[in-house]
Design a protein around this motif. Structure first.
Motif, PDB file in Angstrom:
ATOM      1  N   LYS A   1       0.835  -1.195   0.000  1.00  0.00           N
ATOM      2  CA  LYS A   1       0.000   0.000   0.000  1.00  0.00           C
ATOM      3  C   LYS A   1       0.879   1.258   0.000  1.00  0.00           C
TER       4      LYS A   1
ATOM      5  N   ARG B   1       2.417   1.606  -3.419  1.00  0.00           N
ATOM      6  CA  ARG B   1       1.400   2.046  -4.379  1.00  0.00           C
ATOM      7  C   ARG B   1       1.121   3.543  -4.210  1.00  0.00           C
ATOM      8  N   ARG B   2       1.034   4.007  -2.964  1.00  0.00           N
ATOM      9  CA  ARG B   2       0.802   5.438  -2.713  1.00  0.00           C
ATOM     10  C   ARG B   2       1.976   6.276  -3.222  1.00  0.00           C
ATOM     11  N   GLU B   3       3.187   5.800  -2.984  1.00  0.00           N
ATOM     12  CA  GLU B   3       4.376   6.521  -3.439  1.00  0.00           C
ATOM     13  C   GLU B   3       4.408   6.565  -4.967  1.00  0.00           C
TER      14      GLU B   3
ATOM     15  N   ASN C   1       1.869   6.378  -6.947  1.00  0.00           N
ATOM     16  CA  ASN C   1       0.789   7.272  -7.374  1.00  0.00           C
ATOM     17  C   ASN C   1       1.192   8.736  -7.171  1.00  0.00           C
ATOM     18  N   ARG C   2       1.869   9.022  -6.059  1.00  0.00           N
ATOM     19  CA  ARG C   2       2.317  10.385  -5.792  1.00  0.00           C
ATOM     20  C   ARG C   2       3.296  10.857  -6.873  1.00  0.00           C
TER      21      ARG C   2
END
Length: 120
Positions: free
Chosen positions: A32, A35-37, A39-40
């Motif tokens: 997670k 994935r956030r990194e 996406n960022r």
């Protein structure tokens, strides 16, 4: 509990899954976070690309504005020249011996100055 213990305790805590029932495993937490990194970074790249596109359009706009101003100036100069030449021609027609010659039976129609400038 000391300050270091509180910090390490927070690391050991597992986050709760989106349904609120099952805790997530450390692997799911890592996935997670990755994935956030990802996406960022993708969002930053997208915003940068959008900004570059806007900058390029603005530069193109500035160039077109300059060209438009230059062309308008040229139109003004050419219009003034056309008026001047038209006046010179009218003055010449008044005194031209060829136009007033009695031997001249053929009249040559002269188109209007503006229509003669237009493409055919």
């Amino acid at each position: 509990m000391s300050h270091g213990a509180a910090a390490s305790g927070s690391v050991l805590r597992r986050s709760v899954s989106s349904d609120g029932n099952q805790p997530q495993s450390p692997e799911e937490d890592d996935r997670k976070i990755r994935r956030r990194e990802k996406n960022r970074v993708a969002a930053q790249r997208s915003r940068k690309k959008q900004t570059q596109k806007a900058d390029k359009l603005h530069e193109e706009y500035e160039c077109l504005e300059q060209e438009n101003t230059s062309l308008k100036r040229e139109i003004g100069k050419l219009t003034d020249e056309m008026k001047h030449l038209s006046d010179v021609l009218k003055d010449h027609e008044k005194i031209c011996p060829l136009l007033h010659c009695s031997m001249n039976f053929v009249t040559i129609p002269r188109p209007d100055a503006l229509t003669s400038c237009l493409p055919r």
